[in-house]
Design an enzyme around this catalytic site. Structure first.
Site, PDB file in Angstrom:
ATOM      1  CE1 TYR A 123       6.176  -4.680  -6.588  1.00  0.00           C
ATOM      2  CE2 TYR A 123       6.826  -4.406  -8.873  1.00  0.00           C
ATOM      3  CZ  TYR A 123       5.847  -4.583  -7.925  1.00  0.00           C
ATOM      4  OH  TYR A 123       4.536  -4.660  -8.322  1.00  0.00           O
ATOM      5  CG  HIS A 163       2.676  -0.470  -4.517  1.00  0.00           C
ATOM      6  ND1 HIS A 163       3.983  -0.862  -4.576  1.00  0.00           N
ATOM      7  CD2 HIS A 163       1.956  -1.554  -4.869  1.00  0.00           C
ATOM      8  CE1 HIS A 163       4.054  -2.130  -4.943  1.00  0.00           C
ATOM      9  NE2 HIS A 163       2.828  -2.580  -5.116  1.00  0.00           N
TER      10      HIS A 163
END
Length: 272
Positions: free
Chosen positions: A47, A105
């Site tokens: 992110y 992830h």
């Protein structure tokens, strides 16, 4: 805030998603959410906002031990050294000594899953993480992790909302006592015009987004991490926790299409 028990931790069912928040805006959003009562904050190295999340945590008056913090390792770092290096960088940006939950992830086709979870187990032993988990794992991948390797998986974070059927995955996770954490739980804001959803929202004097969130919270073993950068949106999501759907509402939602997936990158697994 209701919690789910997993691997010795209490995970708040409603968390703050931070994808696409950055810098000072991210820090302010995190600090404000904590002031409202949020205690679950989700981020990831990909992110690019762990520094903003860390600044928000530092600015808050809430004690670190009262916050459930999740971050994730990107799929090109799934080696022993790669995972350790990624976590060390994340901790520095987050300005914390540990994270409560550390996730893979995305699965990588060439990853050595045994090495991945062995490395995470070592990080847990060192106190750098409290629990390990995964994101975007299919049932087959979960079976490899849980049944073949014996990894103590604390959650599987996947796309889940009222227009995407995840009953097969949820059924498997339920049998193993593993929570499902829903990302994109509000369909990236695309649910507001669904006729059936609008009718339910009017009935409950709520917004379609609040109904979508209430539908997830209606299901045992499910948590959700909607992104909410605006103060009023953070509060609206909290208010959704008090909505109680009835059988008529559930039937209308069940009739909606269940094959809409918003997140499907080239490197995603075969969702079967």
């Amino acid at each position: 805030m209701e919690t789910l028990s997993t691997q010795g931790l209490a995970m708040p069912r409603l968390g703050l998603g931070t994808y696409r928040m950055t810098g000072n805006d991210c820090a302010r959003a995190v600090e404000h959410a904590l002031s409202l009562g949020y205690r679950h904050v989700d981020t990831a190295e990909m992110y690019g906002n762990e520094d903003g999340v860390g600044a928000g945590l530092a600015a808050s008056s809430v004690a670190r031990d009262d916050i459930f913090l999740t971050t994730k390792v990107w799929h090109d770092h799934l080696t022993r050294d790669g995972i350790r290096g990624a976590l060390e960088a994340s901790l520095e940006k987050l300005k914390t000594d540990y994270v409560d939950l550390y996730l893979v992830h995305w699965p990588a086709p060439d990853m050595d899953m045994g090495e991945v979870f062995e490395t995470m187990a070592a990080l847990k032993e060192e106190g750098l993480i409290k629990a390990m988990g995964v994101a975007n794992f299919t049932v087959d991948l979960m079976k490899r992790a849980v049944e073949e390797i014996g990894a103590p998986i604390a959650c599987n974070q996947v796309e889940y909302h009222l227009k995407l059927d995840q009953s097969k995955l949820l059924g498997y996770l339920t049998t193993k006592g593993i929570p499902l954490v829903a990302y994109v739980p509000l369909g990236q804001g695309r649910l507001a015009d669904e006729e059936g959803l609008v009718a339910i929202a009017e009935k409950h004097d709520a917004s379609p987004a609040q109904i979508a969130l209430a539908w997830l919270m209606d299901q045992p073993g499910v948590a959700a991490i909607p992104k909410a950068s605006r103060n009023e949106t953070q509060q609206a999501n909290l208010d959704a926790l008090s909505i109680r759907l009835d059988d008529e509402d559930r039937a209308l939602i069940a009739a909606l299409p269940k094959d809409v997936r918003y997140v499907d990158p080239d490197f995603a697994p075969d969702w079967d």
